[in-house]
Design a protein around this motif. Structure first.
Motif, PDB file in Angstrom:
ATOM      1  N   SER A 391      59.784  59.286  30.217  1.00 48.24           N
ATOM      2  CA  SER A 391      61.023  59.384  29.450  1.00 48.24           C
ATOM      3  C   SER A 391      61.848  60.557  29.960  1.00 48.24           C
ATOM      4  O   SER A 391      61.337  61.455  30.633  1.00 48.24           O
ATOM      5  N   SER A 397      71.042  61.035  27.421  1.00 48.47           N
ATOM      6  CA  SER A 397      71.689  59.953  26.668  1.00 48.47           C
ATOM      7  C   SER A 397      73.148  60.248  26.356  1.00 48.47           C
ATOM      8  O   SER A 397      73.882  59.364  25.900  1.00 48.47           O
ATOM      9  N   GLU A 398      73.597  61.474  26.610  1.00 49.28           N
ATOM     10  CA  GLU A 398      74.992  61.831  26.358  1.00 49.28           C
ATOM     11  C   GLU A 398      75.924  61.319  27.454  1.00 49.28           C
ATOM     12  O   GLU A 398      77.152  61.438  27.333  1.00 49.28           O
ATOM     13  N   GLU A 400      77.502  58.162  29.581  1.00 47.75           N
ATOM     14  CA  GLU A 400      77.759  56.765  29.239  1.00 47.75           C
ATOM     15  C   GLU A 400      78.404  56.020  30.394  1.00 47.75           C
ATOM     16  O   GLU A 400      79.026  56.617  31.285  1.00 47.75           O
TER      17      GLU A 400
END
Length: 589
Positions: A391, A397-398, A400
């Motif tokens: 992971s 995840s910020e 996009e």
């Protein structure tokens, strides 16, 4: 722990030095006699200033060439000593350092030296001071702390004790274990300095190459442990003669010095070393050239940050952040290094304990804050807790609207990040990385570049998961003009090179002479040499394995290296560095 530092250790006037030491947080200072002599402030004014700043004045030094002399010479020495003791009392200092005789000693006798120290002690007591006798490593007769203690023991005077200096003990290879035979109340003072392992005369070594604890090769932790085992409860004081520190900003050097004592004493939060690189951040107003390079090398854009002009490029678990925020007129450069650590909170506390400057980044409520510190060269270091295997950290995840990764990227990991550091902060950088992150320093190496010798020292973890070579630019070349690079480990560097060339990558050109050299030195077969030449690959070999690598062209002050370590090779192809530097210079000439 009471901390102190000799004023000889930093630059500036005596008044400037006192202000710097107080601002850094030292408890006290040693007054170096030449600093007082050159000052336009009287001893009383210096004493009052120290009181206002909250500094104790712990030692006045040095009184030289006193014992081991004939009677006529000693009579003059007693007169000179009385004047020194009187000055110490005007300063409010109760301990004066007496060095073992270097220049005028003619009598090699413990009993004779002890008798003279006893008489010197009588004069010292009349002035309300005591003397700390120190064995200089180059003393004419007394050059061993054990002999200095025997003389003090024979003197048997309440105002006569010893001063222990780590440099004078460890530079001569003396065993410090016998320190524990000295009663703690007879150790009147303790001076500490580190130093690199050098082969040179001990006086020059001492006068020009001492370092703060954690920057050299001495085992100061064991040395201090022996001293504290005696019951010594006086200051831990730094006495560092070093040409660099006498030229640099005193405020910065004082903080650097205190950090070394805090680290040495061990009164900091325990934190385990990093377990790997999280990311490398490049900052620039225009990142387009870097993006082209990364695309040609198999990286893909994993998206743009949802609130900042920042993009993430990745190849597998390898992450490169391109930051255009507040970067007007900035050419591409390494701005920060992200580290994966076992316990982020512990690393944060440790950095605070060690007074590491905080690296600030604006974050919003929905974003993961990254704790960080600023290194001596301005590079920022951030850290997060290592995520579970397979992971990514939450901050990823910020980003996009990214592209899917290429399945054939061939890049395994960030192998090392090479930082160019100014000559005046090189030792400070070693201490910063040692103390805050628990990295260890490999032995430094030097290699010839077109503008002079480049000194390189690798800071690393034991398993090699973090490697940070620090390249010290020649003084004729500003560190900002010296390229930095990020090196990526590959499973098949030749295959990656072919794929990158097919995508249009222009490699750093390597001269044909180099390949004749490789064939002759290593006996590499003609077919392999031809392949190396075709792809501008470089080669090295050691007893443990082989090393194949190549470099990209430089964009701004950054270039990339891609490498493959074969079998147990653990080096960096150092012998190839002059070839690389010459090739880079020819491109920019």
């Amino acid at each position: 722990m009471k901390t102190s530092i000799a004023t000889v250790s930093i630059s500036g006037s005596l008044v400037e030095k006192l202000h710097a030491c107080a601002a850094a947080g030292f408890d006290g200072v040693e007054i170096f006699e030449p600093d007082l002599i050159a000052s336009d402030h009287s001893p009383e004014e210096i004493r009052a200033l120290a009181e206002r700043l909250g500094l104790s004045l712990d030692l006045y030094q040095p009184l030289r060439d006193v014992e081991g002399v004939d009677e006529a010479t000693f009579a003059e020495n007693l007169r000179r000593a009385a004047a020194t003791f009187a000055t110490a009392r005007r300063l409010g200092i109760s301990t004066v350092l007496v060095c073992s005789n270097v220049a005028t000693a003619t009598v090699d006798s413990d009993a004779h030296s002890a008798a003279q120290l006893r008489r010197l002690g009588d004069v010292a007591r009349e002035h309300g001071v005591r003397i700390a006798f120190e064995a200089l490593a180059w003393g004419r007769f007394v050059d061993d702390y054990r002999r200095a203690w025997r003389i003090v023991e024979l003197a048997d005077h309440p105002a006569v004790g010893v001063c222990l200096d780590s440099f004078h003990v460890l530079s001569r290879g003396h065993d410090p274990a016998a320190i524990e035979d000295i009663p703690g109340d007879k150790i009147f003072y303790l001076q500490l300095a580190d130093a690199p392992a050098l082969s040179m005369d001990v006086l020059s070594w001492s006068r020009h190459h001492r370092l703060f604890p954690g920057e050299g090769d001495f085992d100061l932790a064991t040395f201090v442990a022996h001293v504290l085992a005696t019951g010594y409860d006086g200051p831990l004081s730094l006495e560092v003669f070093n040409d660099t520190f006498r030229q640099t900003d005193p405020d910065r050097t004082a903080v650097h010095a205190l950090r070394s004592l805090v680290w040495l004493h061990g009164n900091v939060t325990d934190a385990k070393p990093p377990v790997g690189f999280d990311f490398v951040e490049l900052k620039a107003e225009d990142t387009s050239e870097v993006e082209i390079l990364l695309d040609q090398l198999g990286f893909t854009s994993r998206g743009r940050h949802r609130t900042k002009p920042v993009t993430l490029w990745a190849a597998g678990d390898v992450r490169i952040v391109l930051n255009g925020h507040q970067a007007r007129d900035v050419a591409p450069r390494v701005a920060s290094v992200g580290l994966l650590v076992p316990d982020a909170a512990a690393t944060t506390r440790r950095a605070a304990d060690l007074m590491a400057p905080t690296a600030y980044r604006r974050t919003y409520a929905t974003e993961q804050p990254l704790d960080g510190a600023v290194g001596p060269d301005g590079t920022e270091f951030f850290w997060v807790g290592a995520p579970p295997a397979g992971s990514a950290p939450a901050w990823v995840s910020e980003f996009e609207n990214g592209l899917p990764p290429r399945p054939d990227h061939g890049v395994c990991a960030i192998d090392h990040v090479n930082l160019a550091v100014p000559w005046q902060t090189a030792d400070e950088a070693v201490l910063f990385l040692t103390s805050v992150f628990g990295l260890s320093a490999d032995a430094p190496t030097e290699f010839a570049g077109p503008t002079g010798l480049v000194r390189s020292q690798v800071m690393r973890t034991a398993d090699g998961s973090i490697r940070l070579p620090l390249n010290v630019a020649p003084q004729v070349l500003e560190a900002a003009a010296m390229p930095q690079h990020v090196a990526f480990a590959c499973s098949d560097v030749i295959g990656l090179a072919r794929a990158a060339r097919a995508r249009g990558l222009r490699f750093l050109s390597v001269p044909d002479n180099y390949y004749d050299y490789v064939a002759g030195r290593f006996g590499v077969d003609a077919e392999t040499v031809a392949e190396l030449r075709e792809l501008d690959l470089l080669y090295d070999r050691s007893a443990d394995g082989a090393f194949v690598h190549f470099y990209t062209r430089t964009v701004g002050t950054v270039f990339f290296e891609f490498l493959q370590r074969i079998e147990g090779y653990d080096g960096y192809g150092t012998d190839n560095a002059p070839v690389r530097l010459a090739a880079q210079r020819s491109v920019t000439a």
